[in-house]
Design a protein around this motif. Structure first.
Motif, short mmCIF file in Angstrom:
data_model
loop_
_atom_site.label_atom_id
_atom_site.label_comp_id
_atom_site.label_asym_id
_atom_site.label_seq_id
_atom_site.Cartn_x
_atom_site.Cartn_y
_atom_site.Cartn_z
N ILE A 183 0.87 -1.18 0.00
CA ILE A 183 0.00 0.00 0.00
C ILE A 183 0.90 1.23 0.00
CG2 ILE A 183 -1.74 1.32 1.25
CD1 ILE A 183 -2.81 -1.31 2.39
N ILE A 184 0.82 2.03 -1.06
CA ILE A 184 1.65 3.25 -1.15
C ILE A 184 1.06 4.33 -0.26
CG2 ILE A 184 2.45 5.08 -2.71
CD1 ILE A 184 2.32 2.93 -4.95
N GLY A 185 -0.27 4.44 -0.25
CA GLY A 185 -0.87 5.45 0.60
C GLY A 185 -2.37 5.57 0.41
N LEU A 186 -3.00 6.23 1.38
CA LEU A 186 -4.42 6.55 1.31
C LEU A 186 -4.55 8.04 1.06
CD1 LEU A 186 -4.11 4.04 3.44
CD2 LEU A 186 -6.54 4.47 3.81
N LEU A 187 -5.43 8.41 0.13
CA LEU A 187 -5.58 9.80 -0.27
C LEU A 187 -6.96 10.32 0.08
CD1 LEU A 187 -4.52 12.29 -1.95
CD2 LEU A 187 -5.63 11.20 -3.93
N GLY A 188 -7.03 11.33 0.93
CA GLY A 188 -8.30 11.97 1.24
C GLY A 188 -8.77 12.82 0.08
N THR A 189 -9.97 12.57 -0.42
CA THR A 189 -10.52 13.34 -1.55
C THR A 189 -11.83 14.00 -1.14
OG1 THR A 189 -11.79 11.48 -2.43
CG2 THR A 189 -9.51 11.71 -3.21
N THR A 234 -9.73 10.66 11.85
CA THR A 234 -9.93 9.23 12.10
C THR A 234 -9.07 8.40 11.16
OG1 THR A 234 -12.22 9.65 12.76
CG2 THR A 234 -11.66 7.38 12.20
N LEU A 235 -8.96 8.85 9.92
CA LEU A 235 -8.14 8.15 8.93
C LEU A 235 -6.67 8.12 9.37
CD1 LEU A 235 -8.59 6.79 6.15
CD2 LEU A 235 -7.96 8.98 5.09
N VAL A 236 -6.18 9.24 9.83
CA VAL A 236 -4.78 9.32 10.28
C VAL A 236 -4.57 8.49 11.54
CG1 VAL A 236 -2.98 10.88 11.14
CG2 VAL A 236 -4.39 11.57 9.20
N VAL A 286 -1.28 7.61 5.31
CA VAL A 286 -2.17 8.64 4.76
C VAL A 286 -1.30 9.74 4.13
CG1 VAL A 286 -3.98 10.33 5.26
CG2 VAL A 286 -3.91 8.16 6.51
N PHE A 287 -1.55 10.05 2.87
CA PHE A 287 -0.80 11.12 2.22
C PHE A 287 -1.02 12.45 2.93
CE2 PHE A 287 -1.15 8.26 -1.56
CZ PHE A 287 0.20 8.20 -1.89
N HIS A 288 0.01 13.27 2.95
CA HIS A 288 -0.13 14.64 3.49
C HIS A 288 -1.02 15.46 2.57
CE1 HIS A 288 2.89 14.32 6.72
NE2 HIS A 288 3.51 13.49 5.90
N THR A 289 -0.93 15.19 1.27
CA THR A 289 -1.78 15.88 0.31
C THR A 289 -3.23 15.47 0.51
OG1 THR A 289 0.02 15.80 -1.31
CG2 THR A 289 -2.18 16.29 -2.16
N VAL A 290 -4.13 16.46 0.50
CA VAL A 290 -5.57 16.21 0.58
C VAL A 290 -6.23 16.95 -0.59
CG1 VAL A 290 -7.65 16.60 1.96
CG2 VAL A 290 -5.53 15.91 3.09
N ILE A 291 -7.13 16.28 -1.28
CA ILE A 291 -7.78 16.89 -2.44
C ILE A 291 -9.11 17.51 -2.02
CG2 ILE A 291 -8.58 16.52 -4.80
CD1 ILE A 291 -5.56 15.90 -4.32
N ARG A 292 -9.20 18.81 -2.16
CA ARG A 292 -10.40 19.54 -1.72
C ARG A 292 -11.46 19.55 -2.82
NH1 ARG A 292 -9.03 22.63 2.89
NH2 ARG A 292 -6.78 22.57 3.29
#
Length: 282
Positions: free
Chosen positions: A204-210, A225-227, A234-240
């Protein structure tokens, strides 16, 4: 929240400039996977691919969803395709190079899909080595690209298992909404089974919040909760959330081309750096 902290509540690391890739290596294959639909998976696959091209990588996008959303999102008519990834899976005389389309982004190619692919799951069931069908198809072009991104269908069926078997790593886009959290444990279980049975190198490379809206308490709590559950995966990048993503889909272009200076484009450029920092061979 402190200005030194990102939306995930952690300090955002200083990501290095992407360096040229070592010559002669096969492509790094990444499956974009979530069995829940509507989480921004296809948009992420397209836009991450375009951002990786900007970072100096040659990228092949593989539409492995019978809905053909990625094919349509890149400006092609899925219903008018004479050949698609389905035909390459089913016809050993046909190679993936025979179906690859050039997109509007130089260095970003597409192996397209349409509803025909829905028949592949049924036909593959009786095949020997059915989980390895996509890996077999991709093998001849792994030295033609730096990165291959596979857009999986929203299910945990045989097509998704094929994508996971062909991949070196998985990125899990996840809508910042409570119900989206519930399916991740099941997906993790599937990934672990694939690793045990058909692909020992899968990570698993990462989980991305979108689709994140930092103005709502709900969105912030889901991300927290995800973190808490997944930590540094969890990626530091979050897609708004932004309407620009829908507009770019209608235009048939990645947001990095359609609205190149938008916050959405900037987020995916940051994600591309994060992905490259987590995948040293990419």
């Amino acid at each position: 929240m402190s200005k030194d902290l990102g939306p995930t509540g952690r300090p955002i690391p200083k990501l290095p400039e992407p360096t040229p890739r070592r010559a002669g290596q096969p492509a790094t294959v990444i499956a974009m996977c979530n069995q829940k639909g509507g989480v921004g998976k296809t948009t992420t696959t397209i836009t991450l691919g375009a951002a990786l091209v900007e970072a100096g990588r040659k990228v092949l996008l593989v539409d492995f969803d019978p809905q053909g959303s990625m094919t349509v999102g890149l400006g092609f008519n899925a219903h008018e395709l004479e050949q698609s990834i389905y035909h390459v899976l089913m016809d050993r005389e046909l190679g993936i190079k025979d179906i690859v389309l050039e997109t509007s982004v130089d260095g970003l190619d597409l192996a397209p899909s349409n509803i025909d692919l829905s028949a592949a799951e049924m036909r593959l069931v009786t095949e020997v080595g059915r989980e390895q069908a996509l890996a077999r198809v991709l093998h001849p072009v792994l030295h033609d690209y730096d990165i291959v991104l596979i857009d999986c269908q929203p299910s945990l069926g045989l097509l998704t298992v094929n994508a996971l078997t062909a991949a070196d790593g998985v990125i899990i886009p996840l809508e910042c909404e409570y119900f989206a959290l519930r399916g991740v444990a099941l997906l993790k279980e599937t990934i672990e089974k694939v690793r045990d049975r058909t692909n020992v190198r899968l990570q698993i490379i990462g989980l991305l919040g979108t689709m994140y809206d930092g103005r709502t308490l709900h969105g912030r709590e889901v991300l927290q909760t995800l973190v808490e559950g997944w930590g540094d995966l969890v990626f530091h990048t979050v897609i708004r959330r932004t309407i620009k993503f829908s507009d770019s889909t209608v235009a048939g272009e990645p947001i990095t081309e359609f609205a190149t200076t938008s916050p959405g484009a900037a987020s995916y450029r940051q994600l591309a750096r994060e992905v490259l920092s987590r995948c040293p061979d990419a």
